[in-house]
Design an enzyme around this catalytic site. Structure first.
Site, PDB file in Angstrom:
ATOM      1  CE1 TYR A 122      -4.344   1.317   0.432  1.00  0.00           C
ATOM      2  CE2 TYR A 122      -3.277   2.841   1.934  1.00  0.00           C
ATOM      3  CZ  TYR A 122      -4.365   2.480   1.179  1.00  0.00           C
ATOM      4  OH  TYR A 122      -5.480   3.280   1.158  1.00  0.00           O
TER       5      TYR A 122
ATOM      6  CE  LYS B  55      -6.336   8.249  -0.395  1.00  0.00           C
ATOM      7  NZ  LYS B  55      -7.533   9.020  -0.712  1.00  0.00           N
TER       8      LYS B  55
END
Length: 182
Positions: free
Chosen positions: A153, A160
């Site tokens: 991820y 993010k």
């Protein structure tokens, strides 16, 4: 009677035709928005389904396709938005993309795509929406991957984290204008 009770607010939701974005679009239509502008990438069927749900919730839907990877398409999206609305009261950034793979296997173009769609496009949209927002709310959707290491991820998580840092800066800069950023 407050603006929320009168349903006079206008909203823009990027990535608003599927998933979290669709849920946000329909909820805004049901709760407070008279017009919901839905940005989507290319899934016209999902966008039309969102149009129907927004209408059933009592608001006017406006569908605008644009690939937020490209600044010119963001600019075009705002030109179209301004032909539909005089102001934007709520902006919700739900658009996101990324590759799920180990960090060392992430290619440069996959990294750039995650950063550009998840963080840079938010900045470019905020720069365009603030002049249309005398006061209001800006929200961007993040994820736990911004603060925690989640396997496969990294490109999304780092984008993010950048998004969350940008949100803090914008919150401080826009608060004096009556614009909340979360």
């Amino acid at each position: 009677m407050s603006l929320f009770q009168e349903k006079r607010l206008s909203a823009l939701v990027t990535g608003g035709s599927r998933g979290i974005g669709r849920a946000v679009s329909v909820t805004l239509a049901r709760v407070c928005a008279s017009t919901v502008v839905v940005n989507y990438l290319e899934n016209h069927q999902a966008a039309e389904e969102s149009r129907s749900l927004i209408e059933k919730a009592g608001a006017r839907p406006v569908l605008i396709p644009a690939n937020l990877m490209y600044p010119a398409e963001i600019q075009s999206m705002f030109h179209q938005l301004q032909s539909e609305l005089e102001r934007v009261d709520i902006f919700v950034h739900c658009a996101a993309i990324g590759s799920f793979k180990p960090t060392l296997e992430t290619k440069a173009n996959q990294w750039d795509l995650s950063m550009n769609v998840n963080a840079r496009s938010f900045l470019l949209c905020v720069q365009r929406v603030v002049p249309l927002m005398p006061e209001g709310s800006i929200v961007s959707i993040s994820s736990l991957g911004s603060q925690r290491a989640i396997p496969n991820y990294s490109a999304i998580g780092v984008s993010k984290a950048a998004l969350e840092a940008l949100i803090r800066y914008l919150a401080a800069e826009l608060a004096p204008k009556g614009i909340r950023v979360n």
